[in-house]
Design a protein around this motif. Structure first.
Motif, mmCIF file in Angstrom:
data_model
loop_
_atom_site.group_PDB
_atom_site.id
_atom_site.type_symbol
_atom_site.label_atom_id
_atom_site.label_comp_id
_atom_site.label_asym_id
_atom_site.label_seq_id
_atom_site.Cartn_x
_atom_site.Cartn_y
_atom_site.Cartn_z
ATOM 1 N N VAL A 123 0.877 -1.169 0.000
ATOM 2 C CA VAL A 123 0.000 0.000 0.000
ATOM 3 C C VAL A 123 0.920 1.225 0.000
ATOM 4 C CG1 VAL A 123 -1.915 1.196 1.117
ATOM 5 C CG2 VAL A 123 -1.668 -1.287 1.400
ATOM 6 N N PHE A 124 0.847 2.009 -1.081
ATOM 7 C CA PHE A 124 1.735 3.157 -1.271
ATOM 8 C C PHE A 124 0.975 4.481 -1.171
ATOM 9 C CE2 PHE A 124 3.571 -0.210 -3.922
ATOM 10 C CZ PHE A 124 4.911 -0.160 -3.578
ATOM 11 N N PRO A 125 1.538 5.471 -0.451
ATOM 12 C CA PRO A 125 1.023 6.835 -0.591
ATOM 13 C C PRO A 125 1.549 7.365 -1.926
ATOM 14 C CG PRO A 125 2.952 6.833 0.835
ATOM 15 C CD PRO A 125 2.678 5.392 0.460
ATOM 16 N N ARG A 126 0.749 8.133 -2.630
ATOM 17 C CA ARG A 126 1.167 8.603 -3.958
ATOM 18 C C ARG A 126 1.168 10.124 -4.026
ATOM 19 N NH1 ARG A 126 1.084 5.186 -8.205
ATOM 20 N NH2 ARG A 126 2.513 6.789 -8.970
ATOM 21 N N PHE A 127 2.175 10.618 -4.729
ATOM 22 C CA PHE A 127 2.368 12.045 -4.937
ATOM 23 C C PHE A 127 2.668 12.282 -6.408
ATOM 24 C CE2 PHE A 127 3.566 10.875 -0.649
ATOM 25 C CZ PHE A 127 2.887 11.800 0.118
ATOM 26 N N PRO A 128 2.345 13.464 -6.950
ATOM 27 C CA PRO A 128 2.537 13.695 -8.384
ATOM 28 C C PRO A 128 3.963 13.450 -8.880
ATOM 29 C CG PRO A 128 1.244 15.482 -7.439
ATOM 30 C CD PRO A 128 1.721 14.625 -6.291
ATOM 31 N N ASP A 129 4.961 13.706 -8.045
ATOM 32 C CA ASP A 129 6.346 13.567 -8.488
ATOM 33 C C ASP A 129 6.995 12.252 -8.064
ATOM 34 O OD1 ASP A 129 6.457 14.056 -5.762
ATOM 35 O OD2 ASP A 129 8.168 15.411 -5.893
ATOM 36 N N ASP A 130 6.208 11.263 -7.604
ATOM 37 C CA ASP A 130 6.842 10.072 -7.036
ATOM 38 C C ASP A 130 7.398 9.094 -8.071
ATOM 39 O OD1 ASP A 130 4.635 8.520 -7.915
ATOM 40 O OD2 ASP A 130 3.739 8.435 -5.929
ATOM 41 N N ASN A 131 6.878 9.113 -9.288
ATOM 42 C CA ASN A 131 7.366 8.217 -10.336
ATOM 43 C C ASN A 131 7.527 6.786 -9.808
ATOM 44 O OD1 ASN A 131 8.202 7.530 -12.926
ATOM 45 N ND2 ASN A 131 10.339 8.075 -12.545
ATOM 46 N N LEU A 132 6.533 6.328 -9.052
ATOM 47 C CA LEU A 132 6.591 5.029 -8.375
ATOM 48 C C LEU A 132 7.021 3.903 -9.300
ATOM 49 C CD1 LEU A 132 6.059 3.164 -5.920
ATOM 50 C CD2 LEU A 132 3.679 3.055 -6.679
ATOM 51 N N TYR A 133 6.470 3.869 -10.479
ATOM 52 C CA TYR A 133 6.749 2.749 -11.366
ATOM 53 C C TYR A 133 8.006 2.954 -12.200
ATOM 54 C CZ TYR A 133 2.211 1.366 -9.721
ATOM 55 O OH TYR A 133 1.177 1.021 -8.910
ATOM 56 N N GLY A 134 8.701 4.061 -12.008
ATOM 57 C CA GLY A 134 9.928 4.304 -12.734
ATOM 58 C C GLY A 134 11.171 4.196 -11.868
ATOM 59 N N HIS A 135 11.004 3.854 -10.586
ATOM 60 C CA HIS A 135 12.134 3.787 -9.661
ATOM 61 C C HIS A 135 12.388 2.362 -9.207
ATOM 62 C CE1 HIS A 135 12.898 8.037 -8.917
ATOM 63 N NE2 HIS A 135 11.595 8.225 -8.967
ATOM 64 N N LEU A 136 13.630 2.086 -8.931
ATOM 65 C CA LEU A 136 13.985 0.837 -8.281
ATOM 66 C C LEU A 136 13.824 1.024 -6.780
ATOM 67 C CD1 LEU A 136 17.198 -0.105 -10.273
ATOM 68 C CD2 LEU A 136 14.867 -0.960 -10.595
ATOM 69 N N ARG A 137 13.604 -0.063 -6.089
ATOM 70 C CA ARG A 137 13.461 0.040 -4.647
ATOM 71 C C ARG A 137 14.810 0.348 -4.007
ATOM 72 N NH1 ARG A 137 12.334 -6.276 -3.146
ATOM 73 N NH2 ARG A 137 14.440 -6.976 -3.545
ATOM 74 N N HIS A 138 14.750 0.918 -2.799
ATOM 75 C CA HIS A 138 15.948 1.236 -2.035
ATOM 76 C C HIS A 138 15.658 0.982 -0.561
ATOM 77 C CE1 HIS A 138 14.110 4.976 -0.565
ATOM 78 N NE2 HIS A 138 13.631 5.104 -1.792
ATOM 79 N N PRO A 139 16.683 0.616 0.211
ATOM 80 C CA PRO A 139 16.466 0.369 1.642
ATOM 81 C C PRO A 139 16.022 1.628 2.369
ATOM 82 C CG PRO A 139 18.596 -0.486 0.929
ATOM 83 C CD PRO A 139 18.055 0.336 -0.204
ATOM 84 N N VAL A 140 15.104 1.459 3.319
ATOM 85 C CA VAL A 140 14.655 2.547 4.175
ATOM 86 C C VAL A 140 15.160 2.223 5.579
ATOM 87 C CG1 VAL A 140 12.656 3.759 5.128
ATOM 88 C CG2 VAL A 140 12.622 2.994 2.752
#
Length: 171
Positions: A123-140
């Motif tokens: 479940v992702f919060p979404r923002f206009p500049d997040d480009n969710l589907y264009g980024h690789l995951r990274h550790p948080v």
């Protein structure tokens, strides 16, 4: 459904989500930490994801409390609970972080991009500049996940989201 799919978990797999839910010591390769657990019911749990996508580090996952590897082996009643909790977490994100939208996604088997052999609904919060589907995951980092988990817990209490449908909320 026997024969339609096979488990992809390696022999002697130590499920990171099952370890987290069991409490106690976590195996050395487990990236989960106890503060990732947002809440648990009898059927499902909600945890912070260890990875972020794009510039935003916080997203949650709804998982069955018992070990089920994929969508294919979920009991119907657990699948229904997962969807109800997915909606509840999306609403909590609206209260906690004020995103402009939310997205959910789920993966099955290696070709479906599954990496942990325990069902999980993102479940992702979404923002206009997040480009969710264009980024690789990274550790948080665990501290950031703990802060975001606390924010979601507070939103769940503040919005009285336990057992409430979307009609309760008008943003």
């Amino acid at each position: 459904m026997d024969g339609l799919w096979k488990s992809h978990a390696p022999q002697d797999y130590l499920c990171p989500f099952c370890e987290l839910l069991a409490g106690g010591d976590l195996s050395p390769g487990n990236r989960c930490v106890p503060s990732d657990l947002i809440y648990r019911t009898e059927a499902v749990a909600v945890i912070m994801a260890c990875d972020g996508f794009g510039p935003y580090g916080g997203h949650a996952m709804v998982i069955p409390a018992d070990h089920h590897e994929a969508l294919y082996d979920l009991p119907d009643e657990v699948a229904a609970q997962i969807m109800l909790e997915t909606r509840r977490i999306a609403l909590a994100m609206k209260l906690a972080w004020n995103p402009e939208g939310t997205s959910t996604r789920q993966h099955n088997e290696p070709a479906g991009n599954q990496h942990v052999w325990h069902y999980h609904q993102h479940v992702f919060p979404r923002f206009p500049d997040d480009n969710l589907y264009g980024h690789l995951r990274h550790p948080v980092p665990p501290a950031e996940r703990a802060q975001k988990a606390a924010q979601l817990r507070a939103a769940l209490g503040e919005g009285n989201l336990w057992g409430q449908g979307p009609e309760r909320f008008r943003f």
